[in-house]
Design an enzyme around this catalytic site. Structure first.
Site, PDB file in Angstrom:
ATOM      1  N   TYR A  53      31.563  35.807  32.884  1.00 42.67           N
ATOM      2  CA  TYR A  53      32.519  36.911  33.010  1.00 42.67           C
ATOM      3  C   TYR A  53      32.256  37.741  34.265  1.00 42.67           C
ATOM      4  O   TYR A  53      33.193  38.308  34.825  1.00 42.67           O
ATOM      5  CB  TYR A  53      32.544  37.762  31.734  1.00 42.67           C
ATOM      6  N   ARG A  56      34.290  35.900  36.711  1.00 50.33           N
ATOM      7  CA  ARG A  56      35.721  36.193  36.519  1.00 50.33           C
ATOM      8  C   ARG A  56      36.059  37.567  37.112  1.00 50.33           C
ATOM      9  O   ARG A  56      37.110  37.745  37.708  1.00 50.33           O
ATOM     10  CB  ARG A  56      36.095  36.230  35.031  1.00 50.33           C
ATOM     11  N   GLN A  86      48.492  38.452  27.222  1.00 46.48           N
ATOM     12  CA  GLN A  86      47.364  37.643  26.762  1.00 46.48           C
ATOM     13  C   GLN A  86      46.295  37.572  27.856  1.00 46.48           C
ATOM     14  O   GLN A  86      45.227  37.032  27.632  1.00 46.48           O
ATOM     15  CB  GLN A  86      47.855  36.230  26.432  1.00 46.48           C
ATOM     16  N   VAL A  88      43.474  38.814  30.605  1.00 48.86           N
ATOM     17  CA  VAL A  88      42.405  39.818  30.594  1.00 48.86           C
ATOM     18  C   VAL A  88      42.225  40.472  31.970  1.00 48.86           C
ATOM     19  O   VAL A  88      41.388  41.348  32.132  1.00 48.86           O
ATOM     20  CB  VAL A  88      41.067  39.200  30.095  1.00 48.86           C
ATOM     21  N   ASP A  89      43.029  40.043  32.955  1.00 50.76           N
ATOM     22  CA  ASP A  89      42.946  40.664  34.278  1.00 50.76           C
ATOM     23  C   ASP A  89      43.676  42.015  34.263  1.00 50.76           C
ATOM     24  O   ASP A  89      44.319  42.377  33.282  1.00 50.76           O
ATOM     25  CB  ASP A  89      43.521  39.723  35.355  1.00 50.76           C
ATOM     26  N   HIS A 104      43.895  40.160  24.333  1.00 54.18           N
ATOM     27  CA  HIS A 104      42.642  39.397  24.350  1.00 54.18           C
ATOM     28  C   HIS A 104      41.505  40.120  25.059  1.00 54.18           C
ATOM     29  O   HIS A 104      40.521  39.508  25.456  1.00 54.18           O
ATOM     30  CB  HIS A 104      42.889  38.016  24.974  1.00 54.18           C
ATOM     31  N   GLY A 175      55.385  32.988  31.321  1.00 58.05           N
ATOM     32  CA  GLY A 175      54.161  32.251  31.646  1.00 58.05           C
ATOM     33  C   GLY A 175      53.187  32.073  30.501  1.00 58.05           C
ATOM     34  O   GLY A 175      51.988  32.151  30.707  1.00 58.05           O
ATOM     35  N   THR A 176      53.697  31.858  29.294  1.00 56.54           N
ATOM     36  CA  THR A 176      52.793  31.565  28.183  1.00 56.54           C
ATOM     37  C   THR A 176      53.288  30.339  27.438  1.00 56.54           C
ATOM     38  O   THR A 176      54.491  30.139  27.285  1.00 56.54           O
ATOM     39  CB  THR A 176      52.630  32.757  27.213  1.00 56.54           C
TER      40      THR A 176
END
Length: 231
Positions: A53, A56, A86, A88-89, A104, A175-176
């Protein structure tokens, strides 16, 4: 002002250069999900997970919001917009969206390993603090862990998201794959009277019988077209 709810996934950030997890060559190819995105993986090798992480987070310093993110933020001029993501950015926030629900978790935050959702121990990291080390402690003395919802963990924000989705006049999916639950189930809470749009360059099975206006484009071009249709 009409309520517009956006559900965004990995495809929203792909144009900014953030690796998607599920595509070939995505992050899961390099790291098995069991190692870096489950409570068991964290218990087995916390250092590997913390470093994953950290990497990331460092990636966030090299990427910028794309026109899709910016276009969604601009919709706030004409609609009451809630973004349910969804991802995490923090690209929606950096583009100017003022109301973002992260299902998320959030890469830029860390929390207690013992009590992840205790708000007293959730901390927003400044860019110069993006590298977390083994031994860095939360306020309760436990190891600081990523504020990420891992596979097998509850998704506490889903109830908040449902509350907004139930009041949507317009619901936009961007985009999911609509394969990750509980997020994929949000479509079931959209009022029958709401208009539904789907922006994705690839076909997406929404597992739904309802009428959906499909825009077969990537996030940036797709949001441009959405604005033409809505405004």
């Amino acid at each position: 002002m009409k309520n517009l709810v956006v559900l965004s996934g990995a495809g929203m950030s792909a144009e900014s250069g953030i690796s998607t997890f599920r595509d070939a060559g995505g992050l899961w190819d390099k790291y098995p999900v069991e190692q870096v995105a489950t409570p068991d993986g964290y218990a087995r090798n916390p250092e590997l997970v913390i470093n994953f992480y950290n990497e990331r987070r460092r990636q966030l310093l090299d990427v910028s919001p794309n026109d899709g993110h910016r276009g969604v933020a601009e919709l706030e001029k004409d609609f009451s917009v809630t973004v349910v993501t969804q991802n995490v950015d923090n690209l929606h926030e950096r583009a100017g969206s003022s109301h973002v629900i992260h299902l998320h978790g959030e890469l830029t935050k860390v929390c207690s390993s013992r009590d992840p959702y205790n708000p007293h121990y959730i901390k927003e990291l400044k860019p110069e603090e993006y590298t977390v080390k083994l031994g860095d402690r939360a306020g309760d003395g436990s190891q600081l862990r990523p504020f990420i919802v891992w596979f097998g963990e509850a998704v506490p924000e889903i109830e908040t998201a449902v509350g907004f989705v139930e009041k949507a006049d317009i619901f936009v999916i961007i985009g999911t794959s609509m394969n990750v639950y509980p997020a994929a189930g949000l479509l079931n809470y959209v009022p029958r009277t709401a208009e539904v749009y789907l922006i994705d360059p690839k076909p997406v099975d929404t597992h739904s019988m309802r009428q959906i206006h499909v825009i077969r484009k990537g996030a940036s071009e797709g949001v441009k077209e959405l604005k033409r249709l809505l405004l």
